[in-house]
Design a protein around this motif. Structure first.
Motif, PDB file in Angstrom:
ATOM      1  N   TYR A 158      26.673 -12.046  10.237  1.00  0.00           N
ATOM      2  CA  TYR A 158      25.390 -12.647   9.866  1.00  0.00           C
ATOM      3  C   TYR A 158      25.572 -14.150   9.705  1.00  0.00           C
ATOM      4  O   TYR A 158      26.471 -14.597   8.979  1.00  0.00           O
ATOM      5  CB  TYR A 158      24.879 -12.057   8.541  1.00  0.00           C
ATOM      6  N   GLN A 159      24.705 -14.917  10.359  1.00  0.00           N
ATOM      7  CA  GLN A 159      24.683 -16.371  10.170  1.00  0.00           C
ATOM      8  C   GLN A 159      23.966 -16.643   8.857  1.00  0.00           C
ATOM      9  O   GLN A 159      22.899 -16.071   8.593  1.00  0.00           O
ATOM     10  CB  GLN A 159      23.904 -17.017  11.335  1.00  0.00           C
ATOM     11  N   THR A 160      24.545 -17.508   8.031  1.00  0.00           N
ATOM     12  CA  THR A 160      23.919 -17.764   6.734  1.00  0.00           C
ATOM     13  C   THR A 160      24.145 -19.210   6.326  1.00  0.00           C
ATOM     14  O   THR A 160      25.070 -19.865   6.812  1.00  0.00           O
ATOM     15  CB  THR A 160      24.467 -16.768   5.679  1.00  0.00           C
ATOM     16  N   GLY A 161      23.282 -19.722   5.460  1.00  0.00           N
ATOM     17  CA  GLY A 161      23.405 -21.128   5.082  1.00  0.00           C
ATOM     18  C   GLY A 161      22.572 -21.477   3.863  1.00  0.00           C
ATOM     19  O   GLY A 161      21.970 -20.603   3.222  1.00  0.00           O
ATOM     20  N   LYS A 162      22.559 -22.759   3.557  1.00  0.00           N
ATOM     21  CA  LYS A 162      21.922 -23.286   2.345  1.00  0.00           C
ATOM     22  C   LYS A 162      20.512 -22.733   2.152  1.00  0.00           C
ATOM     23  O   LYS A 162      19.700 -22.762   3.077  1.00  0.00           O
ATOM     24  CB  LYS A 162      21.873 -24.812   2.441  1.00  0.00           C
ATOM     25  N   GLY A 163      20.255 -22.208   0.961  1.00  0.00           N
ATOM     26  CA  GLY A 163      18.939 -21.665   0.652  1.00  0.00           C
ATOM     27  C   GLY A 163      18.811 -20.174   0.897  1.00  0.00           C
ATOM     28  O   GLY A 163      17.776 -19.581   0.590  1.00  0.00           O
ATOM     29  N   ASP A 164      19.866 -19.548   1.452  1.00  0.00           N
ATOM     30  CA  ASP A 164      19.842 -18.087   1.658  1.00  0.00           C
ATOM     31  C   ASP A 164      20.299 -17.371   0.386  1.00  0.00           C
ATOM     32  O   ASP A 164      21.187 -17.854  -0.334  1.00  0.00           O
ATOM     33  CB  ASP A 164      20.772 -17.684   2.806  1.00  0.00           C
ATOM     34  N   HIS A 165      19.694 -16.203   0.166  1.00  0.00           N
ATOM     35  CA  HIS A 165      20.049 -15.363  -0.988  1.00  0.00           C
ATOM     36  C   HIS A 165      20.169 -13.927  -0.492  1.00  0.00           C
ATOM     37  O   HIS A 165      19.315 -13.453   0.268  1.00  0.00           O
ATOM     38  CB  HIS A 165      18.967 -15.437  -2.064  1.00  0.00           C
ATOM     39  N   PHE A 166      21.223 -13.241  -0.904  1.00  0.00           N
ATOM     40  CA  PHE A 166      21.394 -11.856  -0.464  1.00  0.00           C
ATOM     41  C   PHE A 166      22.153 -11.056  -1.509  1.00  0.00           C
ATOM     42  O   PHE A 166      22.835 -11.604  -2.384  1.00  0.00           O
ATOM     43  CB  PHE A 166      22.078 -11.770   0.908  1.00  0.00           C
ATOM     44  N   ILE A 167      21.992  -9.745  -1.413  1.00  0.00           N
ATOM     45  CA  ILE A 167      22.725  -8.792  -2.257  1.00  0.00           C
ATOM     46  C   ILE A 167      23.705  -8.045  -1.363  1.00  0.00           C
ATOM     47  O   ILE A 167      23.339  -7.591  -0.278  1.00  0.00           O
ATOM     48  CB  ILE A 167      21.757  -7.783  -2.909  1.00  0.00           C
ATOM     49  N   LEU A 168      24.948  -7.925  -1.813  1.00  0.00           N
ATOM     50  CA  LEU A 168      25.878  -6.993  -1.179  1.00  0.00           C
ATOM     51  C   LEU A 168      25.860  -5.712  -2.013  1.00  0.00           C
ATOM     52  O   LEU A 168      26.304  -5.709  -3.168  1.00  0.00           O
ATOM     53  CB  LEU A 168      27.287  -7.575  -1.114  1.00  0.00           C
ATOM     54  N   PRO A 169      25.308  -4.631  -1.459  1.00  0.00           N
ATOM     55  CA  PRO A 169      25.213  -3.394  -2.226  1.00  0.00           C
ATOM     56  C   PRO A 169      26.559  -2.689  -2.388  1.00  0.00           C
ATOM     57  O   PRO A 169      27.594  -3.195  -1.938  1.00  0.00           O
ATOM     58  CB  PRO A 169      24.224  -2.548  -1.414  1.00  0.00           C
ATOM     59  N   ALA A 170      26.500  -1.534  -3.027  1.00  0.00           N
ATOM     60  CA  ALA A 170      27.709  -0.724  -3.229  1.00  0.00           C
ATOM     61  C   ALA A 170      28.254  -0.270  -1.872  1.00  0.00           C
ATOM     62  O   ALA A 170      27.546  -0.258  -0.866  1.00  0.00           O
ATOM     63  CB  ALA A 170      27.373   0.488  -4.094  1.00  0.00           C
ATOM     64  N   ASP A 171      29.529   0.118  -1.867  1.00  0.00           N
ATOM     65  CA  ASP A 171      30.189   0.712  -0.685  1.00  0.00           C
ATOM     66  C   ASP A 171      30.299  -0.236   0.506  1.00  0.00           C
ATOM     67  O   ASP A 171      30.468   0.212   1.636  1.00  0.00           O
ATOM     68  CB  ASP A 171      29.461   1.996  -0.227  1.00  0.00           C
ATOM     69  N   ILE A 172      30.186  -1.539   0.276  1.00  0.00           N
ATOM     70  CA  ILE A 172      30.390  -2.508   1.369  1.00  0.00           C
ATOM     71  C   ILE A 172      31.888  -2.598   1.682  1.00  0.00           C
ATOM     72  O   ILE A 172      32.289  -2.722   2.834  1.00  0.00           O
ATOM     73  CB  ILE A 172      29.852  -3.914   0.962  1.00  0.00           C
ATOM     74  N   GLY A 173      32.721  -2.555   0.625  1.00  0.00           N
ATOM     75  CA  GLY A 173      34.169  -2.662   0.834  1.00  0.00           C
ATOM     76  C   GLY A 173      34.567  -4.075   1.227  1.00  0.00           C
ATOM     77  O   GLY A 173      34.108  -5.048   0.644  1.00  0.00           O
ATOM     78  N   GLU A 174      35.405  -4.177   2.259  1.00  0.00           N
ATOM     79  CA  GLU A 174      35.919  -5.496   2.673  1.00  0.00           C
ATOM     80  C   GLU A 174      34.829  -6.296   3.392  1.00  0.00           C
ATOM     81  O   GLU A 174      34.046  -5.734   4.162  1.00  0.00           O
ATOM     82  CB  GLU A 174      37.098  -5.314   3.643  1.00  0.00           C
ATOM     83  N   PHE A 175      34.804  -7.609   3.124  1.00  0.00           N
ATOM     84  CA  PHE A 175      33.927  -8.503   3.889  1.00  0.00           C
ATOM     85  C   PHE A 175      34.598  -9.872   3.957  1.00  0.00           C
ATOM     86  O   PHE A 175      35.492 -10.177   3.162  1.00  0.00           O
ATOM     87  CB  PHE A 175      32.531  -8.600   3.257  1.00  0.00           C
TER      88      PHE A 175
END
Length: 315
Positions: free
Chosen positions: A285-302
């Motif tokens: 995922y491309q991401t940058g200034k002003g972005d907000h996100f949640i990493l939910p459960a069971d994501i594991g490694e990132f």
């Protein structure tokens, strides 16, 4: 495998708001008096909506109710945290928030409000109100009733990068020329103590809430000092600001490529500077200034790759 929840923020107009949210983050704000970006919110007064992916179009509140496993089945009736970006173009009212017990009884089951601030930017010589000088409840009441604000209020000089932990019961106010990321309990309960005798467009002064404010204010002021810890790892500098009862808050400075493990019920991310890539499983995922996100459960490694400043929190 669960996917990141990228969120559409909600904007709230305020008498003290300005245009910094547009100028700094490129947000499409509703007016030149936009004070608050509710960036990650499951609160009924402003719910974030998922922008992409299988849960696109759903609010955090809906997912909390119907897809609780996304959040590791975290034991709470409501999504417990709220991330805001605040543009204090003018002084906020001097205010105080209740704790859970008081809010439950007096505010229709609402959560209390312990919060914290990361100063993204501020004008030179900016300050904020943090605490008071009264030694007893009687002295506090007497000072408030006589409007002795200069003696009563503790003012603190601030600079970009400063962090303040603001437990419920703390009298406080952001002051003019400050841009802040706030992590707080999911509550919209504020008791105004003093509002600089301001009037709105119709010439009315905003309501004060002195009875409740005086009931919940901690006396004497408890000057909570948090111990900042800094850890270096490959491609990242991790600054721990606070690990407390309601939330833990960190700043991640990404410079290069860094691998992490998501081992919490869920984690909240707000990118305050820079840009880069978020890799989860086979997806990028491309991401940058002003972005907000949640990493939910069971994501594991990132992995995160690029040059970014990120405020990260979890319950």
């Amino acid at each position: 495998m669960n996917q990141p929840l990228f969120l559409q923020p909600i904007f709230q107009e305020r008498i003290w708001g300005g245009t910094a949210l547009k100028e700094r983050f490129g947000y499409d704000i509703p007016s030149n008096h936009t004070g608050e970006c509710w960036a990650i919110s499951g609160h009924p007064n402003g719910q974030s909506v998922v922008k992409i992916g299988p849960h696109s179009g759903k609010t955090i509140g809906e997912l909390w109710k119907n897809n609780h496993g996304l959040f590791g089945n975290y034991p709470s009736d409501v999504f417990p945290l709220l991330t805001k970006v605040l543009d204090a173009n003018a002084n906020l009212s001097v205010q105080v928030h209740p704790d859970d017990d008081y809010a439950k009884v007096n505010e229709n089951g609402e959560l209390g409000k312990t919060e914290c601030w990361y100063i993204i930017d501020c004008k030179e010589d900016a300050e904020l109100v943090y605490g008071h000088t009264a030694r007893t409840k009687e002295e506090l009441i007497q000072q408030v009733e006589s409007g002795n604000w200069n003696e009563l209020l503790r003012r603190v000089k601030i600079k970009p990068g400063d962090f303040f932990y603001v437990p419920s019961g703390t009298i406080h106010a952001l002051c003019e020329g400050t841009l802040v990321l706030e992590t707080q309990q999911s509550s919209d309960t504020t008791y105004r103590v003093y509002d600089y005798d301001r009037t709105d467009q119709s010439g009315k002064k905003r309501e004060l809430h002195l009875k409740k404010a005086l009931e919940v204010t901690a006396v004497p002021h408890n000057n909570v000092k948090t111990e900042t810890k800094v850890n270096e790892k490959s491609g990242a500098t991790i600054t721990t600001f606070v690990e407390a009862e309601y939330f833990s808050v960190y700043k991640w400075n990404i410079s290069g490529k860094s691998a992490f493990k998501q081992d919490k019920p869920f984690m909240l991310f707000s990118i305050i500077n820079g840009e880069g890539l978020l890799k989860v499983g086979v997806e990028t995922y491309q991401t940058g200034k002003g972005d907000h996100f949640i990493l939910p459960a069971d994501i594991g490694e990132f992995t995160l790759e690029g040059t970014m400043e990120i405020i990260v929190s979890h319950p």
